[in-house]
Design a protein around this motif. Structure first.
Motif, PDB file in Angstrom:
ATOM      1  N   GLY A 192     -29.195  -3.135  47.333  1.00 60.81           N
ATOM      2  CA  GLY A 192     -27.880  -2.843  47.456  1.00 60.81           C
ATOM      3  C   GLY A 192     -26.991  -3.164  46.494  1.00 60.81           C
ATOM      4  O   GLY A 192     -25.817  -3.365  46.520  1.00 60.81           O
ATOM      5  N   ALA A 193     -27.574  -2.773  45.195  1.00 60.72           N
ATOM      6  CA  ALA A 193     -26.723  -2.956  43.928  1.00 60.72           C
ATOM      7  C   ALA A 193     -25.647  -1.587  44.042  1.00 60.72           C
ATOM      8  O   ALA A 193     -25.905  -0.641  44.381  1.00 60.72           O
ATOM      9  CB  ALA A 193     -27.610  -2.753  42.694  1.00 60.72           C
ATOM     10  N   THR A 194     -24.449  -2.077  43.450  1.00 59.62           N
ATOM     11  CA  THR A 194     -23.443  -0.964  43.343  1.00 59.62           C
ATOM     12  C   THR A 194     -23.737   0.032  42.032  1.00 59.62           C
ATOM     13  O   THR A 194     -24.150  -0.374  40.966  1.00 59.62           O
ATOM     14  CB  THR A 194     -22.277  -1.695  42.973  1.00 59.62           C
ATOM     15  OG1 THR A 194     -21.725  -2.583  43.917  1.00 59.62           O
ATOM     16  CG2 THR A 194     -21.125  -0.581  42.952  1.00 59.62           C
ATOM     17  N   PRO A 195     -23.951   1.302  42.157  1.00 58.84           N
ATOM     18  CA  PRO A 195     -24.116   2.230  41.117  1.00 58.84           C
ATOM     19  C   PRO A 195     -23.174   1.867  40.051  1.00 58.84           C
ATOM     20  O   PRO A 195     -22.225   1.653  40.179  1.00 58.84           O
ATOM     21  CB  PRO A 195     -24.065   3.462  41.770  1.00 58.84           C
ATOM     22  CG  PRO A 195     -23.997   3.310  43.232  1.00 58.84           C
ATOM     23  CD  PRO A 195     -23.601   1.982  43.564  1.00 58.84           C
ATOM     24  N   THR A 196     -23.887   2.134  38.815  1.00 56.67           N
ATOM     25  CA  THR A 196     -23.152   1.765  37.547  1.00 56.67           C
ATOM     26  C   THR A 196     -22.296   3.333  37.192  1.00 56.67           C
ATOM     27  O   THR A 196     -22.924   4.463  37.382  1.00 56.67           O
ATOM     28  CB  THR A 196     -23.809   1.910  36.251  1.00 56.67           C
ATOM     29  OG1 THR A 196     -24.617   0.481  36.642  1.00 56.67           O
ATOM     30  CG2 THR A 196     -23.014   1.413  35.073  1.00 56.67           C
ATOM     31  N   PRO A 197     -21.078   3.362  36.976  1.00 52.82           N
ATOM     32  CA  PRO A 197     -20.239   4.688  36.633  1.00 52.82           C
ATOM     33  C   PRO A 197     -20.714   5.244  35.648  1.00 52.82           C
ATOM     34  O   PRO A 197     -21.314   4.535  34.513  1.00 52.82           O
ATOM     35  CB  PRO A 197     -18.991   4.177  36.674  1.00 52.82           C
ATOM     36  CG  PRO A 197     -18.880   2.708  36.964  1.00 52.82           C
ATOM     37  CD  PRO A 197     -20.450   2.169  37.109  1.00 52.82           C
ATOM     38  N   PHE A 198     -20.796   6.525  35.584  1.00 47.10           N
ATOM     39  CA  PHE A 198     -21.546   7.311  34.401  1.00 47.10           C
ATOM     40  C   PHE A 198     -20.741   7.101  33.086  1.00 47.10           C
ATOM     41  O   PHE A 198     -21.360   7.015  32.023  1.00 47.10           O
ATOM     42  CB  PHE A 198     -21.377   8.865  34.629  1.00 47.10           C
ATOM     43  CG  PHE A 198     -22.422   9.216  35.722  1.00 47.10           C
ATOM     44  CD1 PHE A 198     -23.843   9.216  35.300  1.00 47.10           C
ATOM     45  CD2 PHE A 198     -22.114   9.715  37.073  1.00 47.10           C
ATOM     46  CE1 PHE A 198     -24.692   9.556  36.443  1.00 47.10           C
ATOM     47  CE2 PHE A 198     -22.885  10.236  37.641  1.00 47.10           C
ATOM     48  CZ  PHE A 198     -24.293  10.051  37.594  1.00 47.10           C
ATOM     49  N   ASP A 199     -19.154   6.688  33.272  1.00 45.27           N
ATOM     50  CA  ASP A 199     -18.638   6.553  31.863  1.00 45.27           C
ATOM     51  C   ASP A 199     -18.641   5.080  31.433  1.00 45.27           C
ATOM     52  O   ASP A 199     -17.885   4.557  30.656  1.00 45.27           O
ATOM     53  CB  ASP A 199     -17.171   6.818  32.060  1.00 45.27           C
ATOM     54  CG  ASP A 199     -16.315   6.272  33.325  1.00 45.27           C
ATOM     55  OD1 ASP A 199     -16.979   5.485  33.880  1.00 45.27           O
ATOM     56  OD2 ASP A 199     -15.087   6.560  33.433  1.00 45.27           O
ATOM     57  N   ALA A 200     -19.588   4.099  32.187  1.00 43.73           N
ATOM     58  CA  ALA A 200     -19.627   2.597  31.942  1.00 43.73           C
ATOM     59  C   ALA A 200     -20.146   2.535  30.289  1.00 43.73           C
ATOM     60  O   ALA A 200     -20.911   3.168  29.949  1.00 43.73           O
ATOM     61  CB  ALA A 200     -20.539   1.957  32.921  1.00 43.73           C
ATOM     62  N   GLU A 201     -19.789   1.383  29.802  1.00 42.31           N
ATOM     63  CA  GLU A 201     -20.123   0.961  28.542  1.00 42.31           C
ATOM     64  C   GLU A 201     -21.483   0.387  28.674  1.00 42.31           C
ATOM     65  O   GLU A 201     -21.801  -0.068  29.614  1.00 42.31           O
ATOM     66  CB  GLU A 201     -19.216  -0.041  27.881  1.00 42.31           C
ATOM     67  CG  GLU A 201     -17.685   0.658  27.410  1.00 42.31           C
ATOM     68  CD  GLU A 201     -17.973   1.721  26.355  1.00 42.31           C
ATOM     69  OE1 GLU A 201     -18.692   1.119  25.380  1.00 42.31           O
ATOM     70  OE2 GLU A 201     -17.278   2.478  26.379  1.00 42.31           O
TER      71      GLU A 201
END
Length: 106
Positions: free
Chosen positions: A85-94
């Motif tokens: 259930g982890a929230t996906p990391t945004p593509f523009d995340a550092e």
């Protein structure tokens, strides 16, 4: 097509080598290591050797047969993160060096 591919490879190798040597100098390290799928590339290995030699850096490369692509490992990790259930990391995340990648689904 061959010229296009050779030119792309040359540009990529040039950037990787320059950034690697620059980072080593900035950090004050005397040894550079490389592994992973991209390190199988003979041109990259050769150019890293030349650049490290010119900069008095020791170069340690993993054996080519141990330099494999990590895509399958990353895919399995993504599946496990999704299952828990982890929230996906945004593509523009550092990029964070402290990302917790070792969690397994319950």
């Amino acid at each position: 097509m061959r010229d296009l591919c050779a030119s792309a490879q040359a540009a990529i190798v040039e950037v990787l080598v320059a950034k690697t040597v620059r980072a080593a100098k900035r950090l004050g390290v005397r040894c550079v290591t490389a592994s992973g799928g991209v390190t199988r590339n003979r041109t990259l290995r050769q150019e890293l050797g030349v650049a490290c030699g010119k900069s008095a850096l020791t170069l340690r490369l993993a054996e080519q047969n141990l330099c494999t692509d990590n895509a399958a490992m990353i895919g399995i990790l993504a599946e496990r993160q999704m299952l828990r259930g982890a929230t996906p990391t945004p593509f523009d995340a550092e990029i964070l060096a402290t990302w917790d990648l070792g969690q397994h689904p319950s």
